[in-house]
Design a protein around this motif. Structure first.
Motif, PDB file in Angstrom:
ATOM      1  N   UNK A  57       8.276 -45.584  25.385  1.00  0.00           N
ATOM      2  CA  UNK A  57       9.271 -44.479  24.732  1.00  0.00           C
ATOM      3  C   UNK A  57       8.370 -43.558  23.702  1.00  0.00           C
ATOM      4  N   UNK A  58       7.507 -44.120  22.938  1.00  0.00           N
ATOM      5  CA  UNK A  58       6.964 -43.586  21.929  1.00  0.00           C
ATOM      6  C   UNK A  58       5.539 -43.076  22.407  1.00  0.00           C
ATOM      7  N   UNK A  59       5.052 -43.351  23.643  1.00  0.00           N
ATOM      8  CA  UNK A  59       3.908 -42.603  24.317  1.00  0.00           C
ATOM      9  C   UNK A  59       4.071 -41.432  24.695  1.00  0.00           C
ATOM     10  N   UNK A  60       5.537 -40.877  24.602  1.00  0.00           N
ATOM     11  CA  UNK A  60       5.873 -39.481  24.854  1.00  0.00           C
ATOM     12  C   UNK A  60       5.404 -38.447  23.728  1.00  0.00           C
ATOM     13  N   UNK A  61       5.229 -39.039  22.468  1.00  0.00           N
ATOM     14  CA  UNK A  61       4.779 -38.299  21.370  1.00  0.00           C
ATOM     15  C   UNK A  61       3.081 -38.249  21.337  1.00  0.00           C
ATOM     16  N   UNK A  62       2.597 -37.496  22.195  1.00  0.00           N
ATOM     17  CA  UNK A  62       1.009 -37.485  22.275  1.00  0.00           C
ATOM     18  C   UNK A  62       0.220 -37.561  21.235  1.00  0.00           C
ATOM     19  N   UNK A  63       0.186 -36.789  20.150  1.00  0.00           N
ATOM     20  CA  UNK A  63      -0.528 -36.735  19.241  1.00  0.00           C
ATOM     21  C   UNK A  63      -0.499 -38.146  18.158  1.00  0.00           C
ATOM     22  N   UNK A  64       0.717 -38.439  18.037  1.00  0.00           N
ATOM     23  CA  UNK A  64       0.780 -40.074  17.677  1.00  0.00           C
ATOM     24  C   UNK A  64       0.224 -41.057  18.619  1.00  0.00           C
ATOM     25  N   UNK A  65       0.532 -41.014  19.952  1.00  0.00           N
ATOM     26  CA  UNK A  65       0.063 -41.850  20.984  1.00  0.00           C
ATOM     27  C   UNK A  65      -1.496 -41.999  20.764  1.00  0.00           C
ATOM     28  N   UNK A  66      -2.098 -40.749  20.827  1.00  0.00           N
ATOM     29  CA  UNK A  66      -3.506 -41.036  20.610  1.00  0.00           C
ATOM     30  C   UNK A  66      -4.055 -41.770  19.461  1.00  0.00           C
ATOM     31  N   UNK A  67      -3.300 -41.544  18.108  1.00  0.00           N
ATOM     32  CA  UNK A  67      -3.633 -42.184  17.134  1.00  0.00           C
ATOM     33  C   UNK A  67      -3.474 -43.707  17.128  1.00  0.00           C
TER      34      UNK A  67
END
Length: 304
Positions: A77-87
Motif C-alpha cells: 500500500x505504501x509503495x505507491x508513495x514513491x519518494x517515501x518508498x525510495x527512502x
C-alpha cells in the motif's frame, strides 16, 4: 500442544493478548512489517517502527515467555508513495540484517500498480542478496490474478519456491500455489477471509504438506488465538495430531528457519522470565509489581 503464530502484528495488541497466547500454547511468533491503518508520511516513522519490531516488541514478547521474530519490508500500500518508498528502501538493508529478522515481507501487491511492482521486485532482489526467505502478501481485491502474478514475478527473479511463503491464500488460490512448490499460508480471521471451519476442510483436502496456519491478528477485528483454536477444531474433526502439529508449528519453523535466525532451541532452552529486566529503562510492570498479575491488580500496561 505448542504453537507458532507465524503472522501476527503484536505492536497493535495488548499484554492480555500475550498472556492469553502463552496460556494457549504459543511459544513463538513472527511479526511481519505492515502498514498502520493510515499512511505514514515521513521515513522517520518507518525507522522508529522497524526499531520497535527488533527492539521493544521483541523484549515485550519475551516478558510473557514467547519468542519474537519479525520480517522487514515496505508494504505494498505504501509503495505507491514513491519518494517515501525510495527512502524506505535505503533503510531496509540495515534492518533486514538485525537479529531475529527471518524474512523480507510482507511484500507483494495491493492495487497491482506500477509502483507496487517496482518495489516488489526491488525487495525480492534484496531478499536474494541477503539469502532470506520472502513473505508474500496477496491482494484482497482480484486475489487470484494478484497471487498468480506474484508467483510469476518471483519466478522471473529466479526465486526458490521453498524459500517463499505465500500468505492470505484461499480455496481459489491454494491449488496453484501448492502446485508451484511454495509454502501456502492461510490467515484465519473471525467472520471474514479464511475461517477455521474452512481451514479444516482445506486440511482434509490437501493434507499438511507446505501448509501454514496463522492469525494475522492486527488492529482490526481479529483473533490472536486463531492458531490454537483452529488446531483444536482440527483435532475435534479427526485430523491426525501430527498433521495438526505440522501446520501450526513444524512447517512455520521449517520455512522461516531457513533464515538461520530461528531455531527450536530458542524457546526450549530459553531462560526463565525475569520481569526485573528493563528495555531502555522501560518495563511491562505497573504499580511496582514484581510478579505475575493477581486478580486484585489492574491490567498490564507499559510505564517508564
Amino acid at each position: 500442544m505448542q504453537f507458532i503464530d507465524p503472522h501476527v502484528h503484536m505492536v497493535s495488541r495488548t499484554t492480555d493478548d500475550y498472556e492469553a497466547m502463552r496460556a494457549a500454547g504459543v511459544v513463538a511468533l513472527i511479526e511481519p512489517a505492515f502498514w498502520l491503518g493510515q499512511p505514514r508520511t515521513e521515513v522517520g516513522s518507518f525507522k522508529d517502527y522497524f526499531s520497535t519490531l527488533v527492539g521493544w516488541e521483541r523484549f515485550r514478547s519475551s516478558q510473557f515467555g514467547i519468542r519474537h521474530y519479525c520480517t522487514m519490508g515496505l508494504n505494498s500500500k505504501e509503495a505507491n508513495n514513491e519518494p517515501l518508498a525510495e527512502a524506505v528502501m535505503e533503510l531496509l538493508p540495515l534492518y533486514a540484517t538485525k537479529e531475529g529478522v527471518v524474512a523480507i515481507g510482507e511484500i507483494g501487491y495491493d492495487d497491482q500498480t506500477a509502483a507496487e511492482d517496482k518495489y516488489f521486485r526491488l525487495q525480492i532482489e534484496l531478499a536474494l542478496e541477503l539469502d532470506l526467505p520472502i513473505l508474500i502478501h496477496t491482494p484482497h481485491r482480484d486475489k487470484k490474478n494478484g497471487t498468480y502474478r506474484s508467483m510469476d514475478v518471483l519466478e522471473e527473479h529466479g526465486c526458490d519456491p521453498t524459500k517463499v511463503i505465500i500468505d492470505h491464500c484461499n480455496e481459489e488460490t491454494a491449488q496453484e500455489v501448492l502446485d508451484r512448490g511454495y509454502w501456502t499460508a492461510f490467515t484465519i480471521y473471525p467472520g471474514t477471509k479464511m475461517g477455521n471451519e474452512r481451514m479444516v476442510d482445506l486440511m482434509k483436502h490437501y493434507g499438511p504438506e507446505r501448509i501454514i496456519v496463522d492469525s494475522s491478528a492486527d488492529w482490526g477485528i481479529s483473533d490472536p488465538l486463531s492458531v490454537p483454536k483452529t488446531a483444536a477444531l482440527m483435532l475435534e474433526r479427526g485430523i491426525p495430531e501430527e498433521d495438526v502439529r505440522l501446520v501450526t508449528y513444524g512447517n512455520a519453523l521449517a520455512a522461516y528457519g531457513q533464515s538461520g535466525q530461528m531455531k527450536e532451541s530458542d524457546w526450549t532452552d530459553a531462560p526463565d522470565i525475569d520481569r526485573s529486566q528493563l528495555f531502555s529503562g522501560n518495563s511491562v510492570l505497573r504499580n511496582g509489581r514484581k510478579t505475575e498479575r493477581s486478580e486484585t491488580e489492574s491490567d498490564n500496561v507499559i510505564e517508564n
